[in-house]
Design a protein around this motif. Sequence first.
Motif, PDB file in Angstrom:
ATOM      1  N   VAL A  15       2.428  -2.974  17.641  1.00 21.24           N
ATOM      2  CA  VAL A  15       3.740  -3.215  18.230  1.00 21.24           C
ATOM      3  C   VAL A  15       4.263  -4.597  17.860  1.00 21.24           C
ATOM      4  N   ALA A  16       5.544  -4.641  17.498  1.00 24.05           N
ATOM      5  CA  ALA A  16       6.248  -5.896  17.240  1.00 24.05           C
ATOM      6  C   ALA A  16       7.592  -5.826  17.960  1.00 24.05           C
ATOM      7  N   GLY A  17       7.777  -6.655  18.966  1.00 21.40           N
ATOM      8  CA  GLY A  17       9.061  -6.700  19.664  1.00 21.40           C
ATOM      9  C   GLY A  17       9.478  -5.388  20.271  1.00 21.40           C
ATOM     10  N   GLY A  18       8.540  -4.592  20.698  1.00 22.20           N
ATOM     11  CA  GLY A  18       8.848  -3.305  21.299  1.00 22.20           C
ATOM     12  C   GLY A  18       8.981  -2.171  20.300  1.00 22.20           C
ATOM     13  N   ARG A  19       8.977  -2.474  19.022  1.00 21.23           N
ATOM     14  CA  ARG A  19       9.042  -1.435  17.984  1.00 21.23           C
ATOM     15  C   ARG A  19       7.625  -1.141  17.506  1.00 21.23           C
ATOM     16  N   HIS A  20       7.357   0.113  17.259  1.00 21.46           N
ATOM     17  CA  HIS A  20       6.011   0.531  16.900  1.00 21.46           C
ATOM     18  C   HIS A  20       5.901   0.882  15.420  1.00 21.46           C
ATOM     19  N   LEU A  21       4.779   0.469  14.833  1.00 28.86           N
ATOM     20  CA  LEU A  21       4.353   1.004  13.546  1.00 28.86           C
ATOM     21  C   LEU A  21       3.218   1.968  13.863  1.00 28.86           C
ATOM     22  N   HIS A  22       3.397   3.229  13.533  1.00 28.07           N
ATOM     23  CA  HIS A  22       2.347   4.215  13.742  1.00 28.07           C
ATOM     24  C   HIS A  22       1.490   4.246  12.487  1.00 28.07           C
ATOM     25  N   LEU A  23       0.256   3.794  12.608  1.00 29.09           N
ATOM     26  CA  LEU A  23      -0.693   3.796  11.495  1.00 29.09           C
ATOM     27  C   LEU A  23      -1.392   5.149  11.498  1.00 29.09           C
ATOM     28  N   VAL A  24      -1.073   5.959  10.497  1.00 27.55           N
ATOM     29  CA  VAL A  24      -1.538   7.344  10.445  1.00 27.55           C
ATOM     30  C   VAL A  24      -2.598   7.473   9.359  1.00 27.55           C
ATOM     31  N   PRO A  25      -3.868   7.674   9.746  1.00 26.59           N
ATOM     32  CA  PRO A  25      -4.910   7.834   8.730  1.00 26.59           C
ATOM     33  C   PRO A  25      -4.648   9.061   7.863  1.00 26.59           C
ATOM     34  N   SER A  26      -4.902   8.901   6.563  1.00 25.09           N
ATOM     35  CA  SER A  26      -4.659   9.985   5.613  1.00 25.09           C
ATOM     36  C   SER A  26      -5.830  10.097   4.651  1.00 25.09           C
ATOM     37  N   ASP A  27      -6.272  11.320   4.416  1.00 21.16           N
ATOM     38  CA  ASP A  27      -7.304  11.558   3.402  1.00 21.16           C
ATOM     39  C   ASP A  27      -6.695  11.646   2.009  1.00 21.16           C
ATOM     40  N   ASP A  28      -5.383  11.827   1.943  1.00 21.53           N
ATOM     41  CA  ASP A  28      -4.685  11.867   0.659  1.00 21.53           C
ATOM     42  C   ASP A  28      -4.513  10.449   0.138  1.00 21.53           C
ATOM     43  N   ASP A  29      -4.285  10.330  -1.166  1.00 15.97           N
ATOM     44  CA  ASP A  29      -3.987   9.019  -1.726  1.00 15.97           C
ATOM     45  C   ASP A  29      -2.733   8.457  -1.053  1.00 15.97           C
ATOM     46  N   VAL A  30      -2.784   7.187  -0.720  1.00 12.08           N
ATOM     47  CA  VAL A  30      -1.626   6.526  -0.110  1.00 12.08           C
ATOM     48  C   VAL A  30      -0.878   5.815  -1.227  1.00 12.08           C
ATOM     49  N   ASP A  31       0.272   6.374  -1.602  1.00 12.19           N
ATOM     50  CA  ASP A  31       1.101   5.813  -2.652  1.00 12.19           C
ATOM     51  C   ASP A  31       2.258   5.077  -1.988  1.00 12.19           C
ATOM     52  N   VAL A  32       2.179   3.757  -1.994  1.00 14.07           N
ATOM     53  CA  VAL A  32       3.199   2.978  -1.287  1.00 14.07           C
ATOM     54  C   VAL A  32       4.409   2.677  -2.149  1.00 14.07           C
ATOM     55  N   GLY A  78      -8.679 -13.050   2.713  1.00 17.73           N
ATOM     56  CA  GLY A  78      -8.725 -12.046   1.655  1.00 17.73           C
ATOM     57  C   GLY A  78      -7.460 -11.241   1.475  1.00 17.73           C
ATOM     58  N   VAL A  79      -6.378 -11.628   2.153  1.00 21.85           N
ATOM     59  CA  VAL A  79      -5.102 -10.927   2.022  1.00 21.85           C
ATOM     60  C   VAL A  79      -4.403 -11.410   0.753  1.00 21.85           C
ATOM     61  N   GLU A  80      -3.867 -10.465  -0.022  1.00 23.03           N
ATOM     62  CA  GLU A  80      -3.116 -10.822  -1.230  1.00 23.03           C
ATOM     63  C   GLU A  80      -1.728 -11.320  -0.830  1.00 23.03           C
ATOM     64  N   VAL A  81      -1.429 -12.547  -1.226  1.00 19.11           N
ATOM     65  CA  VAL A  81      -0.085 -13.105  -1.065  1.00 19.11           C
ATOM     66  C   VAL A  81       0.529 -13.096  -2.457  1.00 19.11           C
ATOM     67  N   GLU A  82       1.698 -12.498  -2.603  1.00 15.38           N
ATOM     68  CA  GLU A  82       2.304 -12.392  -3.927  1.00 15.38           C
ATOM     69  C   GLU A  82       2.576 -13.777  -4.513  1.00 15.38           C
ATOM     70  N   TYR A 131       6.086 -12.178   0.770  1.00 15.90           N
ATOM     71  CA  TYR A 131       5.483 -10.858   0.629  1.00 15.90           C
ATOM     72  C   TYR A 131       3.977 -11.000   0.528  1.00 15.90           C
ATOM     73  N   VAL A 132       3.297 -10.214   1.375  1.00 16.06           N
ATOM     74  CA  VAL A 132       1.848 -10.082   1.309  1.00 16.06           C
ATOM     75  C   VAL A 132       1.553  -8.588   1.160  1.00 16.06           C
ATOM     76  N   ARG A 133       0.296  -8.246   0.946  1.00 20.10           N
ATOM     77  CA  ARG A 133      -0.082  -6.837   0.792  1.00 20.10           C
ATOM     78  C   ARG A 133      -1.043  -6.442   1.903  1.00 20.10           C
ATOM     79  N   ASP A 134      -0.784  -5.287   2.527  1.00 20.82           N
ATOM     80  CA  ASP A 134      -1.722  -4.780   3.524  1.00 20.82           C
ATOM     81  C   ASP A 134      -2.904  -4.133   2.804  1.00 20.82           C
ATOM     82  N   PRO A 135      -3.909  -3.641   3.523  1.00 19.86           N
ATOM     83  CA  PRO A 135      -5.099  -3.104   2.852  1.00 19.86           C
ATOM     84  C   PRO A 135      -4.843  -1.938   1.896  1.00 19.86           C
ATOM     85  N   ASP A 136      -3.717  -1.228   2.056  1.00 18.44           N
ATOM     86  CA  ASP A 136      -3.382  -0.144   1.135  1.00 18.44           C
ATOM     87  C   ASP A 136      -2.475  -0.595   0.006  1.00 18.44           C
ATOM     88  N   GLY A 137      -2.191  -1.892  -0.080  1.00 14.93           N
ATOM     89  CA  GLY A 137      -1.338  -2.410  -1.145  1.00 14.93           C
ATOM     90  C   GLY A 137       0.147  -2.372  -0.832  1.00 14.93           C
TER      91      GLY A 137
END
Length: 134
Positions: free
Chosen positions: A50-67, A98-102, A120-126
């Motif tokens: 949660v950020a400021g009352g807005r939610h990011l739903h982190l949905v686990p996926s077995d499929d490739d995550v193409d961002v 260990g977070v990638e910062v562009e 811009y930084v990258r989350d664990p899925d890029g």
Amino acid sequence: MDVDVVDMDHVALRVSDIDRALEFYHDLLGMSVRDRGRFEADEVPYVAVVAGGRHLHLVPSDDDVDVGGEHVCLLLRSDGTGTRAELDALLDELRDAGVEVEAGEPHERYGAYGRDWAAYVRDPDGRRVELKLH
């Protein structure tokens, strides 16, 4: 049909590893966690941060995550993060974790709340995550 979109409720992001995603969004960025118990009880297919009352739903996926070219912009505001120097210090902490910062970050960028320092930084899925002062 006459509709008026007045706000955002949530954004769902597919993630390859829920624990790594929570390390990034919760442990490193400090976002509150919601629905972990409901997720573990198979009541919902996500863990929310949660950020400021807005939610990011982190949905686990077995499929490739193409961002692709998508990104999420998170506004930063605290007693310790309000200047370019404080943003630089945060970016150093993220790099140390260990977070990638562009390369070349931060820059001043426009957004919904005007122009300010952002990086811009990258989350664990890029996925690109824009951290923007506000």
